[in-house]
Write a protein that holds these residues in place. Structure first.
Motif, PDB file in Angstrom:
ATOM      1  N   ALA A 307     -61.262  44.353 -11.130  1.00  0.00           N
ATOM      2  CA  ALA A 307     -61.283  43.088 -10.396  1.00  0.00           C
ATOM      3  C   ALA A 307     -61.378  41.958 -11.410  1.00  0.00           C
ATOM      4  O   ALA A 307     -61.952  42.118 -12.490  1.00  0.00           O
ATOM      5  N   ARG A 308     -60.787  40.847 -11.066  1.00  0.00           N
ATOM      6  CA  ARG A 308     -60.898  39.655 -11.912  1.00  0.00           C
ATOM      7  C   ARG A 308     -60.956  38.429 -11.013  1.00  0.00           C
ATOM      8  O   ARG A 308     -60.451  38.459  -9.885  1.00  0.00           O
ATOM      9  N   GLY A 309     -61.574  37.393 -11.530  1.00  0.00           N
ATOM     10  CA  GLY A 309     -61.711  36.197 -10.713  1.00  0.00           C
ATOM     11  C   GLY A 309     -62.677  35.212 -11.329  1.00  0.00           C
ATOM     12  O   GLY A 309     -62.697  35.036 -12.555  1.00  0.00           O
ATOM     13  N   SER A 310     -63.482  34.588 -10.465  1.00  0.00           N
ATOM     14  CA  SER A 310     -64.390  33.547 -10.954  1.00  0.00           C
ATOM     15  C   SER A 310     -65.759  33.727 -10.318  1.00  0.00           C
ATOM     16  O   SER A 310     -65.899  34.342  -9.261  1.00  0.00           O
ATOM     17  N   GLU A 311     -66.735  33.178 -10.985  1.00  0.00           N
ATOM     18  CA  GLU A 311     -68.105  33.342 -10.507  1.00  0.00           C
ATOM     19  C   GLU A 311     -68.895  32.084 -10.868  1.00  0.00           C
ATOM     20  O   GLU A 311     -68.743  31.528 -11.949  1.00  0.00           O
TER      21      GLU A 311
ATOM     22  N   GLY B  38     -56.328  24.345  -7.148  1.00  0.00           N
ATOM     23  CA  GLY B  38     -57.789  24.389  -7.105  1.00  0.00           C
ATOM     24  C   GLY B  38     -58.316  25.517  -6.256  1.00  0.00           C
ATOM     25  O   GLY B  38     -59.409  26.012  -6.473  1.00  0.00           O
ATOM     26  N   ASN B  39     -57.561  25.953  -5.257  1.00  0.00           N
ATOM     27  CA  ASN B  39     -58.009  27.021  -4.363  1.00  0.00           C
ATOM     28  C   ASN B  39     -57.264  28.328  -4.586  1.00  0.00           C
ATOM     29  O   ASN B  39     -57.401  29.264  -3.814  1.00  0.00           O
ATOM     30  N   ALA B  40     -56.456  28.375  -5.629  1.00  0.00           N
ATOM     31  CA  ALA B  40     -55.623  29.549  -5.822  1.00  0.00           C
ATOM     32  C   ALA B  40     -56.470  30.758  -6.200  1.00  0.00           C
ATOM     33  O   ALA B  40     -57.473  30.631  -6.884  1.00  0.00           O
ATOM     34  N   TRP B  41     -56.042  31.908  -5.722  1.00  0.00           N
ATOM     35  CA  TRP B  41     -56.699  33.147  -6.117  1.00  0.00           C
ATOM     36  C   TRP B  41     -56.162  33.559  -7.477  1.00  0.00           C
ATOM     37  O   TRP B  41     -54.988  33.365  -7.772  1.00  0.00           O
ATOM     38  N   PRO B  42     -57.006  34.154  -8.299  1.00  0.00           N
ATOM     39  CA  PRO B  42     -56.499  34.694  -9.565  1.00  0.00           C
ATOM     40  C   PRO B  42     -55.538  35.845  -9.285  1.00  0.00           C
ATOM     41  O   PRO B  42     -55.512  36.374  -8.172  1.00  0.00           O
TER      42      PRO B  42
END
Lengths: 374, 106
Positions: A307-311, B38-42
């Motif tokens: 998983a990858r993303g932001s936190e 700004g709301n985009a998913w990675p």
């Protein structure tokens, strides 16, 4: 908070590690066992430790008879930890067994803030050679056969997208493990069978289980389950899709998984018990997922997910002055966290082959060294 | 005038306003793109997933040597006391709040 703080501030100090390994037998005990021991000879050992405890958690030194020599909750500074260890070794030399009564020394902060000592009760405890026949070690209850033991690794990323170098603080690097019960595996297999070659949604419980472990920081800041009284967790999105892609040489069926999850937990923004505690935190995690699951005979034989993303994580305690103090002085309160970054996670899981704690701990190949009574 | 005020409200006062149809479309598209970003998913990397590739990616996230793993904690009190007697060493107990067994997060 305490366990994570102690791990980073006390048991990651190279000199502390050297002295602990040279002069002590290190034992990690779950406080639940100390506070609610089994009703047998082994349980009486736990009760004796609990008799002098100052808090539900702490660092404690006992002699070979199970008598407490010293408790410490925090320390004045880093050198004080080494002094505490030396002090405990000297006390052990004087009171190695139950032959002489020994008073349990207690320190809220070592050495500057001692607490009332607790006198010996004069009772010599029996140390059983092994656990009660037919029972397991209470420190390592076994996982049922067929349970998938999953290990998770999570990293905070720097602005260039690389994992940050620090691996001591859990908001930067986290390891976790969790079990995927047999019933959950069977529900996944049923969903796959019903879908045929079409895409299908992962069962909601399975999706939640994955999102429930993919976060940085200590246990308290779980944005899904929010385990502390007064905290709130919210799994806003958990959309996981899967599709059968191929068979494998070993007779398993391989499915590809992708999905996304979004969770937001917090504490301390309203009324309730959290206002007395003073904890304030907010944790938002947004991830996209991809991976493979192999199934054989309605059970998961391999689990590989990334998983990858932001936190974004903020954590502090309004009632304690946690700013500007060394971590070693505030193990029970923790340290402030203000994190906003990219993140990556990896999950690898394999089934427990036997109902045995040692194998459960190493089923995924990453188990810490463990030992069991003979 | 009404159109001009509305347009200024949309893109902000003080901006260079050129009321041509193409420029308005271009600006509106830019605003939409920025707002969506700004709301985009990675994104996960595209392409087929392989067992070997995933194992390598997961392993790359694991720190091979962390300081706190250098202490070989036992989890059995009886085992610890037995070793304490055998080696004539005190037991150092790290007592922490109970959580599900084998929880590496704490």
């Amino acid at each position: 908070v305490f366990a994570g703080a102690a791990r980073a501030a006390v048991f990651s100090n190279p000199e502390v590690i050297r002295r602990v390994n040279a002069s002590f037998v290190p034992v990690a005990l779950k406080a639940g066992l100390v506070n609610n021991p089994p009703n047998n000879a082994e349980g009486r050992l736990y009760r004796e430790i609990a008799r002098s405890k100052a808090e539900a958690q702490g660092i404690c030194v006992i002699n070979s008879a199970g008598k407490v020599l010293d408790w410490a909750l925090t320390f004045d500074d880093d050198p004080s930890v080494l002094d505490f260890l030396d002090h405990a070794v000297r006390r052990f030399a004087e009171y190695p067994s139950a032959r002489k009564p020994v008073t349990a020394e207690r320190y809220s902060k070592y050495p500057s803030v001692p607490m009332e000592p607790v006198n010996d009760n004069g009772m010599a405890l029996i140390v059983p050679a092994r656990h009660v026949a037919g029972t397991h070690c209470p420190g390592t209850p076994p996982e049922p056969k067929g349970t998938v033991l999953a290990r998770l690794f999570g990293r905070a990323l720097d602005p260039d997208g690389r994992p940050v170098a620090d691996t001591l603080r859990q908001e930067h690097y986290v390891e976790d493990r969790f079990a995927v019960p047999v019933a959950m595996q069977q529900s996944l297999a049923a969903a796959m069978a019903a879908a045929g070659v079409d895409r299908f949604r992962l069962p909601a419980g399975f999706a939640r289980l994955l999102a429930d472990h993919a976060y940085l920081g200590q246990l308290d800041v779980n944005p899904v389950s929010a385990p502390r009284p007064g905290s709130k967790g919210n799994l806003k999105i958990a959309e996981f899709w899967a599709q059968k892609i191929e068979g494998t040489d070993g007779g398993s069926i391989r499915i590809r998984v992708d999905g996304r999850s979004e969770a937001l937990g917090n504490q301390g923004d309203g009324d309730g018990p959290d206002q007395r505690v003073g904890l304030v935190w907010r944790h938002e995690v947004k991830l996209v997922w991809a991976g493979l699951i192999e199934l054989k005979n309605e059970r998961i034989s391999r689990l590989l997910l990334t998983a990858r993303g932001s936190e974004q994580l903020m954590w502090t305690n309004k009632q304690l002055d946690v700013q500007g103090q060394a971590d070693i002085t505030r193990l029970l309160a923790g340290h402030p966290i203000d994190l906003k970054c990219g993140v990556r996670y990896g999950i690898i899981g394999e089934p427990v082959l036997e109902e045995e704690p040692g194998k459960a701990a190493t089923a995924a190949g990453y188990g810490a060294p463990r030992s069991r009574p003979e | 005038l009404t159109r001009r005020i509305a347009w200024e409200a949309l893109i902000g006062r003080g901006s260079l306003i050129v009321e041509t149809s193409d420029m308005r479309k271009l600006t509106l598209m830019a605003i939409i793109v920025v707002a969506c970003a700004g709301n985009a998913w990675p994104q996960q990397p595209k392409g087929p997933l392989t067992v070997k590739g995933l194992e390598g990616e997961i392993e790359s996230l694991r720190a091979p040597k962390v300081a706190w793993r250098e202490v070989p904690w036992k989890s059995c009190l009886l085992d610890g006391l037995r070793e304490s007697r055998a080696q004539n060493k005190p037991c150092l107990l790290w007592v922490f709040i109970d959580r599900p067994i084998d929880d590496a997060r704490c």
